[in-house]
Design a protein around this motif. Structure first.
Motif, PDB file in Angstrom:
ATOM      1  N   THR A 148       0.810  -1.217   0.000  1.00  0.00           N
ATOM      2  CA  THR A 148       0.000   0.000   0.000  1.00  0.00           C
ATOM      3  C   THR A 148       0.838   1.257   0.000  1.00  0.00           C
ATOM      4  N   GLN A 149       2.179   1.102   0.040  1.00  0.00           N
ATOM      5  CA  GLN A 149       3.062   2.262   0.057  1.00  0.00           C
ATOM      6  C   GLN A 149       3.162   2.874  -1.321  1.00  0.00           C
ATOM      7  N   GLY A 150       3.289   4.194  -1.388  1.00  0.00           N
ATOM      8  CA  GLY A 150       3.362   4.869  -2.687  1.00  0.00           C
ATOM      9  C   GLY A 150       4.631   4.559  -3.470  1.00  0.00           C
ATOM     10  N   TRP A 151       5.719   4.533  -2.720  1.00  0.00           N
ATOM     11  CA  TRP A 151       6.990   4.273  -3.443  1.00  0.00           C
ATOM     12  C   TRP A 151       7.012   2.884  -4.053  1.00  0.00           C
ATOM     13  N   ILE A 163       4.348   1.187  -5.100  1.00  0.00           N
ATOM     14  CA  ILE A 163       3.462   1.204  -6.268  1.00  0.00           C
ATOM     15  C   ILE A 163       4.181   1.825  -7.462  1.00  0.00           C
ATOM     16  N   GLY A 164       4.941   2.907  -7.207  1.00  0.00           N
ATOM     17  CA  GLY A 164       5.684   3.551  -8.309  1.00  0.00           C
ATOM     18  C   GLY A 164       6.752   2.638  -8.894  1.00  0.00           C
TER      19      GLY A 164
END
Length: 1209
Positions: free
Chosen positions: A1080-1083, A1085-1086
């Motif tokens: 669920t972390q943004g980094w 996902i990127g």
């Protein structure tokens, strides 16, 4: 080296052997003895540039002698001048050059004395030359008229000979000399008559003294020649010898010297000199003349040269003569010289002294250097002899004999030593000797004794003297043992005794084994440029190994140890290697083995073989119009005899520079009678041949031209070639250039129709073909071709039959029928066309056929024709390679050289059912420890109605051994999969599936695989189809914590390779929570988006490259090195997926893409063809040629499909 030993001989007793010691052994210096001159100087020149001058006199004696000198017969005190340096115990003295040493010039004599007597040297002359100089003087010019005689005097100074005189000008250029102008032996320049160009003011005389290193010059002289009012012609007049000497003169010459007789004359014209011997004959060797005939020279004068010689000077006005009375004399020479020696008390003495010479020499005896007074001398003395009786010790003395005449003095000395001593053995005691078996051994025992001693030898402990023919005692006491044997080893003793005493010594002798050598190979024969290795095998005594040496010689000359000729010849201990053998390497190679005691040799003759040298000296003879004899001289055969000579010729009219073979002469003959052709300008050369090869050609002979003549032959190979129907092209082989026989060669062509009475048609052409038009089609003609040149025609030509041009056949074969042999082979029959309908030479028949429909599905086919040709006049043929269970149509036509005739009406026939081809593939879909599921495809060609399948399997192992075959019959023809149970776990199986029709079963498709181990489980699953446009595809229902192999394959499974493959492992249940927060972390996902984007880009590039026919590197590695285990997982997980890019199966030969047209039959028919095609023979009834195309279709696959852990066979 072995020496033969004789077993018989004469026993010789060697004791009481008497030695003649007086002359054989030199007196040891330890014994009292008279002085003896051992070294002395002879005539010596004291050159001014030397620092000192040594006068030698050395002597030996006991007691050591003292020395005295005389000079010019008077005592000479060496201490009288400080410039003289003497040495102790020596008579030699040195004169130091401190300037003026003229007072030392004279004749010296050395005397060496002790209490027993005095020795005297020969006279030693010391010459002290002065520095030569020309006097300073003023020389008045000489004024003479043209034609006068002139003498320019040199008067050179005195000096040490040799003397060389030169007349030159002031520029050091020699005055030219000839019969008119020449130099005398004394150095004066004589002009027989002068000319105006003799005028000059720089006539210079140069005197050179080489030993003095001096050249001196006389003041220049001037000669002026004026023109005379009249010609002063006169007869010759001798200037040397002068007229004052009279008409004759006497000349004395020393025997062995050089005789020079000189005559120089003046007169006008210039006189010519000649020589004759008036008394006796001229020497056998014609004497040479020098100085333009003015000097007669005889070298090495002998008594035969004595006599009267006459020189004559002559010119047209008269002559002048002079006679030389030549007397040959010689200095004293010994006939007998007195010889001294050692004498015992009571013996007698006789000394002889005789000498010859011219004049006869006088003899004078001296005693200890003093003249003998006959009144006080107790012996007898005469001119040639001295004698003494009952010699006593006090009679020891030096006797000198001196012979003298006007040309010299010679001296001889004789030392008379009267001694009375016990034997002295000069050889050391206990000497060790060694020799080898078969050689002679020498045991030394040098003895001096007076009176003479008796000598004997004994061996070991024996006291008996040695006595056998192998023992020989030499005069000096040495024992020689001939042909030694091993048993000759031991200790020897030498005994010497006289009336005064006795002495003895011992000697030890060892006998060694002889050295033996063998060179291999023996006398080899080697081709030039090849290599040879010579090996020298040696045997020698082990005691001599440290002194053993090997060397090599070639033709007696020793070869250097280091490699020679750039490493081409290498010596390495006992081997000699020669690479790239040359002709000069031929010779006898000798191996020399030597020890300290003996040496041995072994040789091998190297014979070098090469091609012969070119023949030489080519000569032509017996010249005729059609022949000539060629002779030559053979070159060196290089050890291989000439077995053949090849004679070649070159002519410069038709093919200049091209050499052609004319004939071959067997054996070593060097002459041949050559048959020649007319009108050829020949030159010849010869090549010699031996067993090695051919020589270089010889140099060409002289050219030989033959006259022209009419042709001897007509063209050959007359033929008519295929052409248009209404014309005939006649061709023939033209005559070779040497067959033309003359200029203007043409061909007279005659022809007429065969069987028709008509005149010959004729035409003369220069080329070698003729075309006749408007002829009937394929009609026989009689043809003749005759050669013609400017000198006439060739022989009557032969008649050749030829046919005019052909046309296409105009009829088709009839009665065509077909007999079906089997499902792929039929036999065709027909009736041939009539001969007159062929309209040419019948070449054969051509059968064409094409498939119209398949009997299996009734589908019509686009007709694609095939054909076979059958050569010759025949009425049947075999047609192979047909599709089973099909309908065909067939035609037959005849063909000739012109082309094909019309086809027959088509005949329809059908082929029966056949066995099917292999199933397209075999896959193992599901596997367990004791069962597998097999899936297979339909056969590519059923070749009839399928009745079912036969499934077989058997156990195999790594050693390629197989178990029994198990069969399963699948009777439902629509069944394409089957589950086999009852298999063994972890066992490797091979599976077979073949399709069947009513005719039988076809070839099987195979696959191999391993069942899983006990407790393991492995399944394969095929996902749904994946569209080419999809970027990802989810795989569901996977077990957590399990490793899977994922493959992407093409839908129809015919390609055994995967597009994509990877191994993944699902997460375990215990770890699932760890990643919940990260996902669920943004980094994160990127990062995943970036990876997905990069993966998409790579996949896009891969698909683009594949669509263009390329492969990326990972795929290439998979193709080259497939992983069996990974391959099985690929095959079982993915099912059939479609892809526009279908690739061939591994092991298949052609593409399986149904859209690709197969324009040729898959069953090769080349074996049935003729010419470029292969041959087919069945019952001897068929040989045909096949070509054409086959229906569209794909080729069978013999490769395997997916299997459980497949191992591709």
């Amino acid at each position: 080296m072995e020496m033969l030993l004789s077993t018989k001989g004469i026993t010789i007793r060697l004791f009481f052997f008497v030695l003649s010691l007086a002359a054989a052994i030199e007196i040891p210096l330890s014994v009292s003895q008279l002085p003896t001159i051992t070294e002395q100087s002879h005539t010596q020149v004291a050159y001014p540039f030397d620092e000192d001058f040594t006068i030698k006199c050395e002597a030996r004696g006991n007691p050591h002698p003292t020395f005295n000198w005389t000079k010019d017969g008077k005592p000479f005190d060496l201490l009288s001048d400080p410039r003289i340096v003497t040495s102790n115990n020596s008579g030699t003295f040195v004169i130091q050059n401190r300037g003026i040493i003229n007072n030392f010039q004279g004749k010296y004599r050395c005397f060496a004395s002790n209490v027993l007597g005095t020795a005297m040297s020969e006279e030693i002359e010391l010459i002290v030359p002065s520095v030569p100089k020309f006097p300073k003087e003023k020389i008045e010019p000489l004024d003479v008229e043209h034609g006068d005689s002139v003498i320019l005097h040199c008067n050179p100074p005195k000096g040490i000979p040799p003397l060389h005189i030169y007349w030159m000008n002031i520029d050091l250029q020699h005055i030219p000399q000839d019969e008119r102008v020449s130099m005398s032996l004394k150095g004066d320049l004589y002009f027989a008559n002068v000319e105006e160009n003799d005028s000059r003011s720089d006539y210079c005389c140069f005197a050179a003294f080489p030993r003095l290193r001096t050249i001196v010059q006389k003041m220049p002289m001037t000669l002026k020649v004026s023109r005379s009012n009249f010609i002063k012609e006169r007869k010759p007049k001798l200037l040397i010898p002068p007229e004052s000497a009279g008409s004759s003169s006497s000349v004395t010459v020393i025997k062995g010297g050089v005789l020079l007789l000189e005559c120089i004359a003046e007169g006008l014209p210039t006189p010519h000199l000649s020589w004759v011997k008036v008394t006796g004959n001229m020497p056998k060797d014609e004497p040479e003349t020098e100085n333009f005939g003015k000097i007669l020279k005889i070298d090495q004068v002998s008594a035969a040269d004595e006599g009267t010689y006459q020189c004559t000077a002559s010119n047209p006005m008269g002559r002048a003569k002079h006679e030389f009375h030549v007397h040959v004399e010689e200095p004293p020479q010994w006939l007998k010289k007195p010889e001294g020696g050692v004498y015992s008390v009571g013996t007698n003495l006789v000394l002889l002294c005789e000498a010859i010479g011219n004049p006869e020499p006088s003899i004078q005896w001296k005693l200890n250097g003093m003249p003998i007074d006959s009144r006080t001398f107790r012996g007898r003395i005469s001119t040639r002899e001295i004698s003494l009786t009952n010699l006593q010790l006090q009679d020891s003395a030096v006797f000198q004999c001196e012979a003298t005449n006007k040309h010299g003095t010679i001296l001889a000395s004789a030392n008379v030593n009267v001694l009375n001593i016990a034997p002295l053995i000069l050889t050391s005691d206990g000497e060790n000797y060694a020799t080898v078996v078969g050689y002679s051994a020498f045991l030394h025992c040098d003895i001096f004794a007076s009176p003479a001693a008796d000598v004997r030898w004994t061996k070991d402990d024996s006291i008996e003297p040695l006595s056998t023919f192998r023992y020989e005692l030499n005069k000096n006491g040495t024992l020689e043992i001939k042909d030694t044997k091993k048993e000759d080893s031991g200790s020897y003793a030498c005994w010497a005794a006289n009336s005064v005493g006795k002495r003895a010594i011992t000697a030890n002798l060892d006998i060694r084994d002889a050295t033996k050598l063998v060179v291999t190979p023996k006398n080899p024969r080697v081709l030039k440029s090849h290599s040879i290795l010579l090996k020298c095998q040696a045997e020698y005594d082990s005691h001599l190994k440290h002194s053993f040496k090997l060397s090599w010689r070639k033709d007696g000359d020793e070869l250097p140890v280091n490699s020679t000729e750039g490493g081409r010849m290498i010596l390495d201990r006992d081997t000699l290697f020669i690479s790239s053998v040359l002709l000069e390497d031929q010779g006898v190679y000798t191996c020399v083995g030597s020890t300290s005691l003996d040496s041995a040799t072994a040789e091998s003759r190297l014979i070098v073989l090469d091609v012969p040298d070119p023949p030489e000296d080519l000569q032509l003879s017996e010249n005729q119009n059609r022949s000539v004899r060629l002779s030559w001289r053979a070159g060196s055969s290089h050890n291989s005899p000439v077995n053949e000579s090849i004679i070649e010729f070159e002519e410069n009219r038709w093919e200049p520079g091209r050499w052609q073979e004319l004939t071959r002469i067997p054996g070593d003959d060097t002459t041949a009678l050559l048959s020649l052709a007319p009108y050829v300008n020949y030159q010849f050369r010869v090549v010699s041949v031996n067993a090695v090869g051919r020589s270089q050609p010889s140099k060409p002979s002289l050219r030989y031209s033959t006259p022209p003549a009419a042709p001897d032959k007509n063209p050959e190979n007359i033929r008519v070639e295929a052409s248009e129907p209404n014309e005939m092209v006649m061709k023939w082989e033209p005559l070779k250039p040497v067959e033309r026989n003359g200029p203007g060669l043409e061909y007279k062509v005659s022809w007429r129709q065969r069987g028709v009475r008509t005149d010959w048609n004729e035409e003369t052409v220069k080329k070698h073909s003729l075309t006749v038009r408007n002829t009937p089609t394929f009609v026989p003609y009689e043809i003749k071709v005759q050669a013609v040149n400017n000198l006439g025609s060739g022989p009557e030509p032969n008649v050749t039959i030829g046919y005019s041009g052909e046309d296409f056949p105009d009829a088709a074969p009839s009665g065509v029928s077909v007999d079906v042999v089997n499902s792929t082979l039929v036999k065709v029959f027909w009736f041939g066309i009539p001969r007159d309908r062929v309209r040419g030479h019948l070449r054969g028949y051509k059968v064409s056929w094409w498939k119209t429909k398949s009997m299996l599905d009734g589908k019509r086919h686009h007709p694609e024709k095939h054909f076979l040709t059958f050569v010759g006049d025949r009425n049947y043929g075999m047609i192979p390679g047909l599709d089973p269970f099909s309908e065909f149509r067939l035609t037959v036509l005849a063909y000739n050289s012109r082309g094909d005739g019309p086809e027959s009406s088509p005949v329809v026939f059908e082929t029966p059912e056949g066995v099917p081809e292999q199933p397209r593939f075999l896959r193992i879909l599901n596997f367990d420890k004791d069962s597998v599921t097999l899936s297979w495809g339909l056969p590519r060609k059923a070749n009839g109605h399928l009745t079912g399948y036969i499934l077989q399997y058997q156990i195999i192992n790594e050693t390629h051994e197989v178990g029994p075959m198990s069969d399963v019959s699948v009777t439902n023809r629509s069944t394409l999969s089957w589950r086999l149970s009852g298999l063994s776990p972890s066992t490797k199986y091979k599976f077979y599936v073949k399709a069947c029709t009513a005719k039988g079963c076809g070839k099987p498709v195979t696959e191999e695989g391993l069942t899983v181990a006990q407790g393991s489980k492995g399944t394969g699953r095929i996902s749904d189809a994946v569209k080419p446009t999809q970027k990802f595809h989810p795989i569901e229902a996977l077990e957590p914590g399990t490793e899977y192999t994922v493959r992407l394959v093409t839908k129809n499974w015919v390609d055994n390779n995967s597009i994509f493959e990877d191994v993944i492992e699902t997460r375990g249940r215990a770890y699932a929570g760890i990643y919940d927060g990260i996902s669920t972390q943004g980094w994160f996902i990127g990062l995943m988006c970036a990876i997905a984007l990069l993966t998409l880009l790579l996949l896009t590039i891969c698909f683009v490259r594949r669509n263009k026919g390329g492969k990326y590197s990972v795929k290439e590695k998979e193709d080259l090195h497939p992983d069996p285990e990974a391959q099985s997982i690929k095959d079982e997980i993915f099912g059939e997926y479609s892809d526009s890019d279908e690739k061939p199966l591994k092991g298949s030969l052609q593409s399986l893409n149904g859209d690709i047209k197969a324009t040729e039959s898959a069953d090769s028919l080349v074996d049935y063809g003729e010419g470029e095609h292969g041959m087919f023979n069945e019952d001897g009834s068929f040989i045909g040629a096949y070509s054409g195309s086959k229906e569209k279709g794909s080729v069978e696959s013999t490769g395997s499909s997916t299997a459980t852990f497949p191992l591709h066979a």
